[in-house]
Write an enzyme that holds these catalytic residues in place. Structure first.
Site, PDB file in Angstrom:
ATOM      1  N   ASP A  61      -1.225  17.204   0.639  1.00 44.08           N
ATOM      2  CA  ASP A  61      -1.914  16.013   1.078  1.00 44.08           C
ATOM      3  C   ASP A  61      -2.518  15.091  -0.030  1.00 44.08           C
ATOM      4  OD1 ASP A  61      -3.629  15.490   4.289  1.00 44.08           O
ATOM      5  OD2 ASP A  61      -4.047  14.439   2.411  1.00 44.08           O
ATOM      6  N   SER A  62      -2.178  13.742  -0.023  1.00 43.20           N
ATOM      7  CA  SER A  62      -2.602  12.905  -0.915  1.00 43.20           C
ATOM      8  C   SER A  62      -4.071  12.701  -1.107  1.00 43.20           C
ATOM      9  CB  SER A  62      -2.154  11.403  -0.765  1.00 43.20           C
ATOM     10  OG  SER A  62      -2.636  10.737   0.342  1.00 43.20           O
ATOM     11  N   SER A  63      -4.948  13.276  -0.164  1.00 42.14           N
ATOM     12  CA  SER A  63      -6.263  13.236  -0.470  1.00 42.14           C
ATOM     13  C   SER A  63      -6.724  14.343  -1.266  1.00 42.14           C
ATOM     14  CB  SER A  63      -7.027  13.762   1.000  1.00 42.14           C
ATOM     15  OG  SER A  63      -6.798  12.900   1.952  1.00 42.14           O
ATOM     16  N   GLN A 101     -17.097  -6.787   0.113  1.00 39.13           N
ATOM     17  CA  GLN A 101     -16.614  -6.022   1.380  1.00 39.13           C
ATOM     18  C   GLN A 101     -15.434  -6.724   2.121  1.00 39.13           C
ATOM     19  OE1 GLN A 101     -20.387  -4.974   3.310  1.00 39.13           O
ATOM     20  NE2 GLN A 101     -21.248  -4.334   1.333  1.00 39.13           N
ATOM     21  N   THR A 123       0.159   8.621   2.642  1.00 39.49           N
ATOM     22  CA  THR A 123      -0.418   7.450   2.656  1.00 39.49           C
ATOM     23  C   THR A 123      -1.775   6.934   2.277  1.00 39.49           C
ATOM     24  OG1 THR A 123      -0.578   7.652   4.895  1.00 39.49           O
ATOM     25  CG2 THR A 123       1.503   6.756   4.478  1.00 39.49           C
ATOM     26  N   ASP A 124      -2.850   8.244   2.655  1.00 36.79           N
ATOM     27  CA  ASP A 124      -4.024   7.933   2.430  1.00 36.79           C
ATOM     28  C   ASP A 124      -4.311   7.760   1.123  1.00 36.79           C
ATOM     29  OD1 ASP A 124      -4.183   8.789   5.106  1.00 36.79           O
ATOM     30  OD2 ASP A 124      -4.748  10.922   4.476  1.00 36.79           O
ATOM     31  N   THR A 169      -3.134  -2.243   0.036  1.00 37.33           N
ATOM     32  CA  THR A 169      -4.229  -1.168   0.864  1.00 37.33           C
ATOM     33  C   THR A 169      -3.942  -0.728   1.885  1.00 37.33           C
ATOM     34  OG1 THR A 169      -6.734  -1.051   1.003  1.00 37.33           O
ATOM     35  CG2 THR A 169      -5.530  -3.330   1.592  1.00 37.33           C
ATOM     36  N   THR A 208       2.397  13.424   4.917  1.00 36.44           N
ATOM     37  CA  THR A 208       2.781  13.610   5.973  1.00 36.44           C
ATOM     38  C   THR A 208       4.367  13.468   6.269  1.00 36.44           C
ATOM     39  OG1 THR A 208       0.898  12.553   7.189  1.00 36.44           O
ATOM     40  CG2 THR A 208       2.823  12.581   8.438  1.00 36.44           C
TER      41      THR A 208
END
Ligand code: ASP
Length: 327
Positions: free
Chosen positions: A55-57, A264, A87-88, A157, A13
């Site tokens: 995009d880091s994805s 979790q 950031t993702d 995270t 971003t």
């Protein structure tokens, strides 16, 4: 002498501009960040280079390998490096770099932004300025700077989609808090040793959440699909239904597929002896993720498998704390 800091840009971003209506898309800004950093040259000697603009994805293990090699190739010429990253998946890349660059002799700081650097209201300038200053402080490990904290890279995270304080380090205090004053946290130095670049990762690793009432069939399916490792996200301390899951873990490990048990929960650590379900998972060959983030636990498994480790050698590697990741 001012520290020599090199910025390596990978996209995110921070360097994006509006694309299709309502979306942000990678732009050439990413390669020209220095124009937004006026004044910083008083503190550090800055240079910048665009590696790619994604995009880091859309980044994965091949990019981690290329990035680790790019960093290693530039280390002799700088005092520290700043990696601009979306950031993702920044936490994933930071964990991967920490394992790939063991014994790192200089600072590598990853950062990014929630709003583009070309916008007046942006967090990008704050993050890049502080990252460059942190990179000049001789903290020889892979870190993430975001908001006002410098974190150990393999402990972070992403916990917020909207906040400027998008990252947390749930089980390890920040290395630095950059407020009006700079405050150092109580973070033991990651183990030091000779600098070794080993950026191999096996991407055939899945993450599977345990759902109440499930029986481990998803683990059998992952094995059938050719996964070499699976991270099972159990409940609490690593607990899971006793009917089905431990048996599926035993089938997977007998088939040569490595199984890690994570949780979790965001905070605290996996302790497989705490309850019967977790105990059964341990007896079936499951390895504990201990204090590791999900990102670090998964990437470490990819790295161990990428190095060709299996069985007892993989378990020994996996359960040894290598770079302060919390194994
Ligand atoms: N989608 C973006 C990315 O990870 C999000 C960001 O950079 O904040 O590249």
């Amino acid at each position: 002498m001012k520290p020599r800091i090199r910025i390596l840009s990978t996209g995110g971003t921070l360097g994006m501009l509006p694309g299709e209506p309502g979306t942000l898309a990678p732009s050439a800004v990413s390669d020209n960040v220095l124009q937004y950093m006026r004044g910083l040259e008083a503190e550090v000697e800055l240079s910048a280079e665009g590696l790619w603009n994604l995009d880091s994805s859309d980044m994965g293990p091949e990019h981690w390998t290329r990035l680790a090699e790019a960093i290693a190739a530039r280390l002799d010429d700088v005092d520290g490096l700043v990696v601009l990253h979306g950031t993702d998946t920044m936490a994933w890349t930071a964990a991967a770099l920490s394992f790939a660059l063991r014994g790192l002799p200089k600072a590598v700081v990853l950062t990014g932004a929630q709003r583009p650097i070309a916008w007046v209201r942006t967090d990008a300038r704050n993050n890049v300025v502080h990252s460059a200053l942190c990179a000049g402080m001789a903290i020889p490990e892979v870190t993430v700077f975001f908001g006002r904290w410098l974190f150990r890279g393999n402990r972070v995270t992403k916990t917020s989609i909207q906040s400027y304080e998008a990252f947390e380090s749930p089980n390890c205090p920040p290395i630095l808090e950059m407020g009006v004053e700079v405050q150092a946290g109580e973070v033991p130095r990651a183990a030091q040793g000779p600098f070794v670049v080993d950026a191999r990762f096996d991407s055939r690793v899945a993450v599977l959440p345990v759902v109440p009432g499930s029986d481990g069939a998803t683990l059998d399916q992952a094995v059938a699909a050719g996964m070499r490792g699976v991270v099972v996200q159990g409940f609490g301390a690593g607990n899971m239904p006793q009917r089905g899951w431990p048996q599926a873990i035993a089938r997977a490990t007998n088939a040569g597929v490595a199984v890690v048990v994570h949780s979790q929960c965001l905070r605290g650590h996996v302790q497989l002896g705490s309850y019967e379900g977790g105990r059964a998972a341990l007896d079936a060959g499951g390895m504990s993720a201990a204090w590791m983030t999900l990102e670090a636990a998964t990437v470490k498994l990819m790295h161990g498998l990428g190095r060709g480790l299996e069985g007892a050698a993989l378990a020994e590697f996996y359960t040894t704390d290598l770079v302060g990741e919390g194994a």
